[in-house]
Motif scaffolding. Structure first.
Motif, PDB file in Angstrom:
ATOM      1  N   ALA A  17       0.821  -1.219   0.000  1.00  0.00           N
ATOM      2  CA  ALA A  17       0.000   0.000   0.000  1.00  0.00           C
ATOM      3  C   ALA A  17       0.854   1.266   0.000  1.00  0.00           C
ATOM      4  CB  ALA A  17      -0.929  -0.003   1.217  1.00  0.00           C
ATOM      5  N   ALA A  18       1.885   1.296   0.843  1.00  0.00           N
ATOM      6  CA  ALA A  18       2.665   2.541   1.006  1.00  0.00           C
ATOM      7  C   ALA A  18       3.812   2.624   0.008  1.00  0.00           C
ATOM      8  CB  ALA A  18       3.208   2.622   2.436  1.00  0.00           C
ATOM      9  N   GLY A  19       4.170   1.481  -0.604  1.00  0.00           N
ATOM     10  CA  GLY A  19       5.326   1.442  -1.496  1.00  0.00           C
ATOM     11  C   GLY A  19       6.598   1.266  -0.686  1.00  0.00           C
ATOM     12  N   GLY A  20       7.717   0.932  -1.393  1.00  0.00           N
ATOM     13  CA  GLY A  20       8.992   0.789  -0.706  1.00  0.00           C
ATOM     14  C   GLY A  20       9.612  -0.580  -0.930  1.00  0.00           C
ATOM     15  N   ASP A  21      10.515  -0.944  -0.025  1.00  0.00           N
ATOM     16  CA  ASP A  21      11.337  -2.155  -0.198  1.00  0.00           C
ATOM     17  C   ASP A  21      11.692  -2.648   1.208  1.00  0.00           C
ATOM     18  OD1 ASP A  21      13.294  -4.007  -0.701  1.00  0.00           O
ATOM     19  OD2 ASP A  21      14.450  -2.736  -2.066  1.00  0.00           O
ATOM     20  N   VAL A  22      11.067  -3.726   1.659  1.00  0.00           N
ATOM     21  CA  VAL A  22      11.271  -4.185   3.036  1.00  0.00           C
ATOM     22  C   VAL A  22      11.579  -5.682   3.059  1.00  0.00           C
ATOM     23  CG1 VAL A  22      10.188  -4.461   5.320  1.00  0.00           C
ATOM     24  CG2 VAL A  22       9.785  -2.368   4.012  1.00  0.00           C
ATOM     25  N   LEU A  23      12.591  -6.031   3.865  1.00  0.00           N
ATOM     26  CA  LEU A  23      12.925  -7.435   4.097  1.00  0.00           C
ATOM     27  C   LEU A  23      12.158  -7.866   5.353  1.00  0.00           C
ATOM     28  CD1 LEU A  23      14.802  -9.757   3.125  1.00  0.00           C
ATOM     29  CD2 LEU A  23      16.376  -9.034   4.941  1.00  0.00           C
ATOM     30  N   ILE A  24      11.292  -8.850   5.194  1.00  0.00           N
ATOM     31  CA  ILE A  24      10.492  -9.315   6.331  1.00  0.00           C
ATOM     32  C   ILE A  24      11.113 -10.627   6.803  1.00  0.00           C
ATOM     33  CG2 ILE A  24       8.159  -9.978   7.070  1.00  0.00           C
ATOM     34  CD1 ILE A  24       7.138  -7.993   4.947  1.00  0.00           C
ATOM     35  N   GLN A  25      11.707 -10.579   7.994  1.00  0.00           N
ATOM     36  CA  GLN A  25      12.556 -11.678   8.458  1.00  0.00           C
ATOM     37  C   GLN A  25      11.851 -12.540   9.497  1.00  0.00           C
ATOM     38  OE1 GLN A  25      16.906 -10.273   8.585  1.00  0.00           O
ATOM     39  NE2 GLN A  25      15.770  -8.658   9.613  1.00  0.00           N
ATOM     40  N   ASN A  26      12.411 -13.744   9.674  1.00  0.00           N
ATOM     41  CA  ASN A  26      11.863 -14.747  10.595  1.00  0.00           C
ATOM     42  C   ASN A  26      10.445 -15.147  10.164  1.00  0.00           C
ATOM     43  OD1 ASN A  26      11.704 -16.542  12.765  1.00  0.00           O
ATOM     44  ND2 ASN A  26      10.661 -15.023  14.033  1.00  0.00           N
ATOM     45  N   VAL A  27      10.342 -15.620   8.915  1.00  0.00           N
ATOM     46  CA  VAL A  27       9.045 -16.129   8.425  1.00  0.00           C
ATOM     47  C   VAL A  27       9.262 -17.523   7.837  1.00  0.00           C
ATOM     48  CG1 VAL A  27       8.227 -13.806   7.847  1.00  0.00           C
ATOM     49  CG2 VAL A  27       9.290 -15.189   6.060  1.00  0.00           C
ATOM     50  N   ILE A  28       8.160 -18.235   7.626  1.00  0.00           N
ATOM     51  CA  ILE A  28       8.216 -19.487   6.857  1.00  0.00           C
ATOM     52  C   ILE A  28       7.551 -19.139   5.529  1.00  0.00           C
ATOM     53  CG2 ILE A  28       7.453 -21.904   6.759  1.00  0.00           C
ATOM     54  CD1 ILE A  28       7.533 -21.871   9.873  1.00  0.00           C
ATOM     55  N   PRO A  29       8.349 -18.895   4.462  1.00  0.00           N
ATOM     56  CA  PRO A  29       7.767 -18.378   3.216  1.00  0.00           C
ATOM     57  C   PRO A  29       6.617 -19.233   2.686  1.00  0.00           C
ATOM     58  CG  PRO A  29      10.150 -18.171   3.146  1.00  0.00           C
ATOM     59  CD  PRO A  29       9.834 -18.964   4.385  1.00  0.00           C
ATOM     60  N   LYS A  30       6.688 -20.562   2.909  1.00  0.00           N
ATOM     61  CA  LYS A  30       5.622 -21.454   2.426  1.00  0.00           C
ATOM     62  C   LYS A  30       4.255 -21.030   3.025  1.00  0.00           C
ATOM     63  CE  LYS A  30       3.967 -25.219   0.640  1.00  0.00           C
ATOM     64  NZ  LYS A  30       3.537 -24.922  -0.701  1.00  0.00           N
ATOM     65  N   HIS A  31       4.265 -20.630   4.300  1.00  0.00           N
ATOM     66  CA  HIS A  31       3.005 -20.220   4.952  1.00  0.00           C
ATOM     67  C   HIS A  31       2.432 -18.950   4.320  1.00  0.00           C
ATOM     68  CE1 HIS A  31       4.227 -22.376   8.940  1.00  0.00           C
ATOM     69  NE2 HIS A  31       3.901 -23.220   7.973  1.00  0.00           N
ATOM     70  N   LEU A  32       3.297 -18.217   3.596  1.00  0.00           N
ATOM     71  CA  LEU A  32       2.860 -16.933   3.029  1.00  0.00           C
ATOM     72  C   LEU A  32       2.424 -17.060   1.578  1.00  0.00           C
ATOM     73  CD1 LEU A  32       5.696 -14.764   4.600  1.00  0.00           C
ATOM     74  CD2 LEU A  32       3.359 -15.064   5.430  1.00  0.00           C
ATOM     75  N   ASP A  33       2.547 -18.279   0.995  1.00  0.00           N
ATOM     76  CA  ASP A  33       2.261 -18.454  -0.436  1.00  0.00           C
ATOM     77  C   ASP A  33       0.914 -17.857  -0.842  1.00  0.00           C
ATOM     78  OD1 ASP A  33       4.635 -19.639  -0.943  1.00  0.00           O
ATOM     79  OD2 ASP A  33       3.861 -21.694  -1.137  1.00  0.00           O
ATOM     80  N   CYS A  34      -0.115 -18.114  -0.014  1.00  0.00           N
ATOM     81  CA  CYS A  34      -1.467 -17.663  -0.363  1.00  0.00           C
ATOM     82  C   CYS A  34      -1.545 -16.127  -0.406  1.00  0.00           C
ATOM     83  CB  CYS A  34      -2.469 -18.231   0.644  1.00  0.00           C
ATOM     84  SG  CYS A  34      -1.862 -18.271   2.345  1.00  0.00           S
ATOM     85  N   ILE A  35      -0.721 -15.467   0.374  1.00  0.00           N
ATOM     86  CA  ILE A  35      -0.721 -13.996   0.402  1.00  0.00           C
ATOM     87  C   ILE A  35       0.174 -13.473  -0.718  1.00  0.00           C
ATOM     88  CG2 ILE A  35      -0.162 -11.968   1.820  1.00  0.00           C
ATOM     89  CD1 ILE A  35      -0.571 -13.973   4.283  1.00  0.00           C
ATOM     90  N   THR A  36       1.340 -14.101  -0.869  1.00  0.00           N
ATOM     91  CA  THR A  36       2.297 -13.703  -1.905  1.00  0.00           C
ATOM     92  C   THR A  36       1.636 -13.746  -3.279  1.00  0.00           C
ATOM     93  OG1 THR A  36       4.103 -14.565  -0.592  1.00  0.00           O
ATOM     94  CG2 THR A  36       4.519 -14.350  -2.940  1.00  0.00           C
ATOM     95  N   ALA A  37       0.895 -14.850  -3.542  1.00  0.00           N
ATOM     96  CA  ALA A  37       0.306 -15.045  -4.871  1.00  0.00           C
ATOM     97  C   ALA A  37      -0.588 -13.845  -5.232  1.00  0.00           C
ATOM     98  CB  ALA A  37      -0.511 -16.334  -4.895  1.00  0.00           C
ATOM     99  N   LYS A  38      -1.364 -13.374  -4.282  1.00  0.00           N
ATOM    100  CA  LYS A  38      -2.279 -12.255  -4.569  1.00  0.00           C
ATOM    101  C   LYS A  38      -1.514 -10.950  -4.734  1.00  0.00           C
ATOM    102  CE  LYS A  38      -5.942 -14.001  -5.363  1.00  0.00           C
ATOM    103  NZ  LYS A  38      -6.621 -13.787  -6.642  1.00  0.00           N
ATOM    104  N   LEU A  39      -0.492 -10.744  -3.891  1.00  0.00           N
ATOM    105  CA  LEU A  39       0.263  -9.492  -4.007  1.00  0.00           C
ATOM    106  C   LEU A  39       0.980  -9.440  -5.358  1.00  0.00           C
ATOM    107  CD1 LEU A  39       1.670  -9.098  -0.385  1.00  0.00           C
ATOM    108  CD2 LEU A  39      -0.173  -7.800  -1.451  1.00  0.00           C
TER     109      LEU A  39
END
Ligand code: EPZ
Length: 430
Positions: free
Chosen positions: A247-269
């Motif tokens: 929403a705000a724009g930019g470039d952020v590293l989001i650390q300490n995640v399990i990327p697989k759990h984020l697939d459903c969100i990543t796909a839409k973004l």
């Protein structure tokens, strides 16, 4: 009264570290009631829902020792009181996990009906169905869930959930680990926190198979012993910051995640024109171009999470074109829409469907956080908006987000907590 004061329009840059998962922590902490010995639980998020559930355990007689900021030792060997205090239980949804845990350990539980976010009807009939299938008598009266096993120990049962329910799946699992024989849960929920609870219990000596699939089998064991366990990172907290960058724009590293759990969100973004790069235990999220419209339907995991619905709506308010958002889990999760309209968003809601016509910019306004995720969505909208947004009702947000202000300020957001005299708050509430 405290509020968040946000000067919007600043892109986010830097890195954010994600805390332990709220919805795993609030089930794993009550699960310590089933264990004979000390459970060391690590990666606990510092949020008010966790403080409450720890307080409830303490009231029941658990010995709780803080090891460091994110680690506690819980010893439930000497539980003396099994009556859960109403004032604490009513504030939190997850207090219903005390029914499964107390029933499994002692064959008896009396727990006030739970509170939590107002998302429409939140029945517990599937939890009850599970306990009854294991031989419990369950009665809801005088604001209490009263459950009792005539013989003192539950027997393995078979339960088919009429709908995929996270709470019922976890609660039945809790009740079943010390039951006599095998319990089978069919049409079980598959969320990452279901698997986390099963892993916690198995690491203490339980025998749970199939967590993460829609059939979970629990072979009862005589006793659970102590041990150490680290809670998984919070999928929804990570998704919320991903949406904030979108929403705000930019470039952020989001650390300490399990990327697989984020697939459903990543796909839409990604469909919306956001760049998401998956690393081992981090995702890098970038957005500089326009946001593309898309349609989103929330569903149980691995579908798009309902707990990300308001946050993705905040991003879609700024998309090129019209998006359709369909809520597939809760009856009523659009109470926040009027607040978005105050910021210039164009949204029409009909039942479970919201049609969002993107606008070139939102404008800052005083808004109210009507529940946890709606509150997070107000913050996201405020970060992207032109001008100042003030969000009140922030106790909802602090139930589930650790240090939201500090984490966002750390990536360049102009956000701070302010205190206004109660008189001002009253006249605004008018
Ligand atoms: C959990 O709630 C989460 N809460 C919610 O997160 C989340 O929105 C929800 O799961 C769905 O993912 C916690 O983990 C503490 P359900 P829960 O049982 O378990 C119906 C957040 O923002 N249902 O999966 O209470 C129910 O009405 C919160 O972090 C029955 O009809 O949700 C709903 O429509 C908000 N009978 C659907 O099933 C039942 O006995 C799913 O509910 C149980 C549920």
């Amino acid at each position: 009264m405290t509020k968040y004061h946000i000067q919007g329009g600043k892109p986010l840059r830097g890195s954010i570290t994600i805390s332990g998962a709220k919805n795993a922590a609030v089930a794993i902490i009550p699960a310590a009631l089933l264990v004979d010995g000390v459970c060391r639980i690590e990666n606990i998020p510092q949020i008010s829902d966790v403080t409450l559930i720890l307080q409830i355990l303490q009231e029941l007689g658990a010995d709780i020792r803080t090891v460091n900021r994110t680690t506690v030792d819980i010893d439930c060997s000497h539980i003396r009181n099994r009556q859960v205090p109403y004032e604490l239980a009513r504030k939190i949804r997850a207090s219903y996990y005390l029914v499964g845990a107390l029933l499994g350990r002692f064959g008896w539980a009396e727990v006030p009906l739970p509170g939590g976010c107002d998302l429409g009807g939140r029945p517990i009939d599937q939890h009850v169905k599970g306990f009854v299938s294991m031989g419990a008598d369950v009665d809801v009266r005088s604001g209490l869930i009263c459950a009792k096993v005539p013989g003192g120990r539950l027997a393995g049962g078979q339960v088919y959930l009429d709908m995929v329910s996270v709470g019922a799946t976890m609660n039945i699992m809790l009740a079943a680990v010390l039951a006599d024989g095998m319990t089978i849960i069919e049409n079980a929920a598959k969320e990452p926190h279901i698997v986390d609870l099963a892993n916690f219990l198995n690491s203490m000596g339980a025998n749970i198979m199939g967590a993460g699939t829609d059939v979970i089998k629990i072979r009862g064991v005589k006793q659970l012993r102590g041990g150490a366990y680290s809670i998984i990172p919070d999928q929804i907290e990570a998704g919320t910051y991903m949406a904030a960058v979108a929403a705000a724009g930019g470039d952020v590293l989001i650390q300490n995640v399990i990327p697989k759990h984020l697939d459903c969100i990543t796909a839409k973004l990604v469909e919306m024109g956001v760049e998401v790069e998956e690393l081992d235990d981090a995702v890098r999220v970038r957005r500089s171009g326009p946001i593309s419209r898309t349609n989103v339907k929330t569903m149980p995991y691995p579908g798009f999470p309902t707990d990300m619905q308001p946050q993705i709506a905040a991003v879609l308010c700024l998309a090129n074109g019209t998006s359709v958002l369909t809520e597939g889990v809760w009856d009523s999760r659009y109470r926040y829409v009027d607040e978005f309209r105050r910021m210039g968003a164009h949204i029409q809601v009909d039942g479970k469907v919201a049609v969002i016509e993107g606008v070139p910019a939102l404008t800052g306004a005083p808004v109210h956080a009507c529940d946890l995720r709606a509150g997070a969505a107000m913050v996201i909208a405020g970060l992207a908006a032109q001008g100042v947004t003030e969000v009140d009702g922030i106790y909802h947000i602090e139930r589930g987000y650790e240090n939201l202000v500090g984490k966002l300020a750390g990536v360049g957001a102009d956000i701070r907590t302010i205190t206004v005299p109660d008189e001002d708050a009253k006249s605004q509430a008018g």
